[in-house]
Design a protein around this motif. Structure first.
Motif, PDB file in Angstrom:
ATOM      1  N   GLY A   1       4.286  -2.876   7.163  1.00  0.00           N
ATOM      2  CA  GLY A   1       3.765  -2.552   8.599  1.00  0.00           C
ATOM      3  C   GLY A   1       3.200  -4.065   9.060  1.00  0.00           C
ATOM      4  O   GLY A   1       3.845  -4.975   8.860  1.00  0.00           O
ATOM      5  N   PRO A   2       1.925  -4.043   9.600  1.00  0.00           N
ATOM      6  CA  PRO A   2       1.265  -5.054  10.025  1.00  0.00           C
ATOM      7  C   PRO A   2       0.777  -6.017   8.935  1.00  0.00           C
ATOM      8  O   PRO A   2       0.247  -7.150   8.920  1.00  0.00           O
ATOM      9  CB  PRO A   2       0.221  -4.694  10.916  1.00  0.00           C
ATOM     10  N   LEU A   3       0.534  -5.565   7.560  1.00  0.00           N
ATOM     11  CA  LEU A   3      -0.006  -6.072   6.468  1.00  0.00           C
ATOM     12  C   LEU A   3       1.016  -7.047   5.727  1.00  0.00           C
ATOM     13  O   LEU A   3       2.020  -6.834   5.647  1.00  0.00           O
ATOM     14  CB  LEU A   3      -0.717  -5.151   5.710  1.00  0.00           C
ATOM     15  N   THR A   4       0.570  -8.004   5.180  1.00  0.00           N
ATOM     16  CA  THR A   4       1.288  -8.926   4.225  1.00  0.00           C
ATOM     17  C   THR A   4       0.478  -8.872   2.693  1.00  0.00           C
ATOM     18  O   THR A   4      -0.532  -9.294   2.833  1.00  0.00           O
ATOM     19  CB  THR A   4       1.463 -10.215   4.808  1.00  0.00           C
ATOM     20  N   TYR A   5       1.169  -8.903   1.843  1.00  0.00           N
ATOM     21  CA  TYR A   5       0.921  -9.051   0.436  1.00  0.00           C
ATOM     22  C   TYR A   5       1.771  -9.895  -0.430  1.00  0.00           C
ATOM     23  O   TYR A   5       3.063 -10.043  -0.189  1.00  0.00           O
ATOM     24  CB  TYR A   5       0.849  -7.498  -0.434  1.00  0.00           C
ATOM     25  N   ARG A   6       0.943 -10.717  -1.311  1.00  0.00           N
ATOM     26  CA  ARG A   6       1.712 -11.723  -1.966  1.00  0.00           C
ATOM     27  C   ARG A   6       1.242 -11.458  -3.329  1.00  0.00           C
ATOM     28  O   ARG A   6      -0.006 -10.975  -3.879  1.00  0.00           O
ATOM     29  CB  ARG A   6       1.517 -12.834  -1.649  1.00  0.00           C
ATOM     30  N   GLY A   7       2.016 -11.812  -4.485  1.00  0.00           N
ATOM     31  CA  GLY A   7       1.674 -11.951  -5.942  1.00  0.00           C
ATOM     32  C   GLY A   7       0.935 -10.661  -6.533  1.00  0.00           C
ATOM     33  O   GLY A   7       1.714  -9.740  -6.212  1.00  0.00           O
ATOM     34  N   SER A   8      -0.102 -10.772  -7.237  1.00  0.00           N
ATOM     35  CA  SER A   8      -0.573  -9.783  -8.017  1.00  0.00           C
ATOM     36  C   SER A   8      -1.143  -8.694  -6.972  1.00  0.00           C
ATOM     37  O   SER A   8      -1.409  -7.680  -7.284  1.00  0.00           O
ATOM     38  CB  SER A   8      -1.812  -9.987  -8.838  1.00  0.00           C
ATOM     39  N   SER A   9      -1.221  -8.937  -5.505  1.00  0.00           N
ATOM     40  CA  SER A   9      -1.686  -7.958  -4.616  1.00  0.00           C
ATOM     41  C   SER A   9      -0.770  -7.022  -3.912  1.00  0.00           C
ATOM     42  O   SER A   9      -1.008  -5.884  -3.434  1.00  0.00           O
ATOM     43  CB  SER A   9      -2.520  -8.817  -3.678  1.00  0.00           C
ATOM     44  N   ILE A  10       0.430  -7.235  -4.396  1.00  0.00           N
ATOM     45  CA  ILE A  10       1.571  -6.263  -4.122  1.00  0.00           C
ATOM     46  C   ILE A  10       1.467  -5.066  -4.532  1.00  0.00           C
ATOM     47  O   ILE A  10       1.408  -5.128  -5.989  1.00  0.00           O
ATOM     48  CB  ILE A  10       3.063  -6.932  -4.366  1.00  0.00           C
ATOM     49  N   PRO A  11       1.335  -4.181  -3.843  1.00  0.00           N
ATOM     50  CA  PRO A  11       1.226  -2.732  -4.786  1.00  0.00           C
ATOM     51  C   PRO A  11       2.597  -2.131  -5.305  1.00  0.00           C
ATOM     52  O   PRO A  11       3.572  -2.797  -4.940  1.00  0.00           O
ATOM     53  CB  PRO A  11       0.841  -1.722  -3.366  1.00  0.00           C
ATOM     54  N   ASN A  12       2.129  -1.221  -6.287  1.00  0.00           N
ATOM     55  CA  ASN A  12       3.210  -0.718  -7.144  1.00  0.00           C
ATOM     56  C   ASN A  12       4.265   0.233  -6.130  1.00  0.00           C
ATOM     57  O   ASN A  12       5.388   0.360  -6.677  1.00  0.00           O
ATOM     58  CB  ASN A  12       2.961  -0.200  -8.358  1.00  0.00           C
ATOM     59  N   THR A  13       3.693   0.645  -5.223  1.00  0.00           N
ATOM     60  CA  THR A  13       4.771   1.809  -4.399  1.00  0.00           C
ATOM     61  C   THR A  13       4.510   1.495  -3.119  1.00  0.00           C
ATOM     62  O   THR A  13       3.709   0.613  -2.776  1.00  0.00           O
ATOM     63  CB  THR A  13       3.816   3.033  -5.022  1.00  0.00           C
ATOM     64  N   THR A  14       5.464   2.118  -2.172  1.00  0.00           N
ATOM     65  CA  THR A  14       5.583   1.924  -0.870  1.00  0.00           C
ATOM     66  C   THR A  14       4.597   2.833  -0.242  1.00  0.00           C
ATOM     67  O   THR A  14       3.894   3.882  -0.627  1.00  0.00           O
ATOM     68  CB  THR A  14       6.925   1.976  -0.180  1.00  0.00           C
ATOM     69  N   THR A  15       4.412   2.496   1.268  1.00  0.00           N
ATOM     70  CA  THR A  15       3.353   3.442   1.884  1.00  0.00           C
ATOM     71  C   THR A  15       3.891   4.959   1.940  1.00  0.00           C
ATOM     72  O   THR A  15       3.209   6.001   1.727  1.00  0.00           O
ATOM     73  CB  THR A  15       3.303   2.994   3.342  1.00  0.00           C
ATOM     74  N   ASP A  16       5.137   4.979   2.309  1.00  0.00           N
ATOM     75  CA  ASP A  16       5.975   6.480   2.203  1.00  0.00           C
ATOM     76  C   ASP A  16       5.714   7.013   0.995  1.00  0.00           C
ATOM     77  O   ASP A  16       5.410   8.334   0.722  1.00  0.00           O
ATOM     78  CB  ASP A  16       7.403   6.189   2.666  1.00  0.00           C
ATOM     79  N   GLN A  17       5.988   6.197  -0.261  1.00  0.00           N
ATOM     80  CA  GLN A  17       5.889   7.053  -1.515  1.00  0.00           C
ATOM     81  C   GLN A  17       4.464   7.691  -1.803  1.00  0.00           C
ATOM     82  O   GLN A  17       4.268   8.689  -2.190  1.00  0.00           O
ATOM     83  CB  GLN A  17       6.148   5.677  -2.709  1.00  0.00           C
TER      84      GLN A  17
END
Length: 254
Positions: free
Chosen positions: A5-21
């Motif tokens: 969505g409006p959020l951006t993640y990089r590197g180790s901050s990337i979550p392991n699952t999606t929002t829908d999951q």
């Protein structure tokens, strides 16, 4: 990099699952449904549902009174008469939706062919909407419910009651006194019951300079239900006349 969505993640901050999951996955802890952000959504939903229910309501009067007064009591009969007189005058009747005088006013309105509305409240003890309601809603929050009473009523009629009735009486009086709502009539029915309160307001509040003399005129005390209807009608005619005069003679442009 991942965008959610409006959020951006990089590197180790990337979550392991999606929002829908995370939304559709198995149930997790339920503590979140008791948090303040979730309560805000519930409050919002109550406002939306209340506005949706009442937005096309015709001219209406809120009738307040005790839930503890039973059929056969003279004040219950007075509530039935009040609801009927309002219906005959073309007003919908709004009550707190419970038993006692609320039920009586709804009953009188419905039997006389008027629109009968009940705005109930969730309480620790069981209290369902009475059987004489054409449109009804039960609220979780008192302040949302009170907003509906004020927003969709053209007058308040107060029959004998306890702390809850006094709360509604004094809150509505404060809103009118401070011009938070358009000035509209507040009528207490039953001189024998309300006379002592009126005397106390005069002898204690006014005498000590805690209210102004004209504040005594915010609330009227009467015994006759026809007089209640006359007061409401006269107030509305005066307001309509003032609006018409202001349109005919607008003030200077700002």
């Amino acid at each position: 990099m991942r965008r959610a969505g409006p959020l951006t993640y990089r590197g180790s901050s990337i979550p392991n699952t999606t929002t829908d999951q995370r939304l559709l996955d198995q149930r997790g802890p339920t503590d979140w449904v008791h948090t303040d952000p979730w309560r805000v959504l519930r409050i919002q939903s109550e406002f939306v549902e209340g506005f949706g229910l009442l937005s096309e309501l015709p001219s209406a009067v809120s009738v307040f009174g005790s839930a503890r007064i039973r059929p056969g009591n003279r004040y219950y009969d007075l509530g039935v008469e009040m609801g009927a007189k309002l219906a005959q005058a073309g007003y919908a009747t709004i009550t707190g939706g419970g038993p006692g005088i609320m039920e009586a006013a709804n009953k009188g309105a419905q039997k006389a062919g008027g629109l009968s509305v009940g705005l109930g409240i969730e309480l620790p003890f069981e209290q369902t909407l009475n059987d004489y309601i054409d449109m009804g809603m039960t609220f979780r929050y008192f302040f949302v419910r009170k907003t509906m009473f004020v927003k969709y009523s053209q007058a308040f009629v107060v029959l004998p009651g306890g702390f809850g009735t006094l709360d509604e009486l004094f809150e509505s009086s404060t809103l009118v006194q401070t011009n938070k709502v358009t000035r509209f009539p507040i009528v207490l029915v039953g001189t024998e019951f309300w006379g002592g309160l009126r005397d106390w307001i005069r002898d204690s509040l006014l005498e000590n300079g805690l209210i102004k003399p004209h504040d005594m005129e915010l609330v009227q005390v009467v015994d006759d239900t026809d007089e209640v209807v006359d007061i409401i009608r006269k107030s509305h005619l005066d307001i309509a006349r003032q609006h018409q005069e202001s349109e005919q003679h607008p003030g200077p442009e700002q």
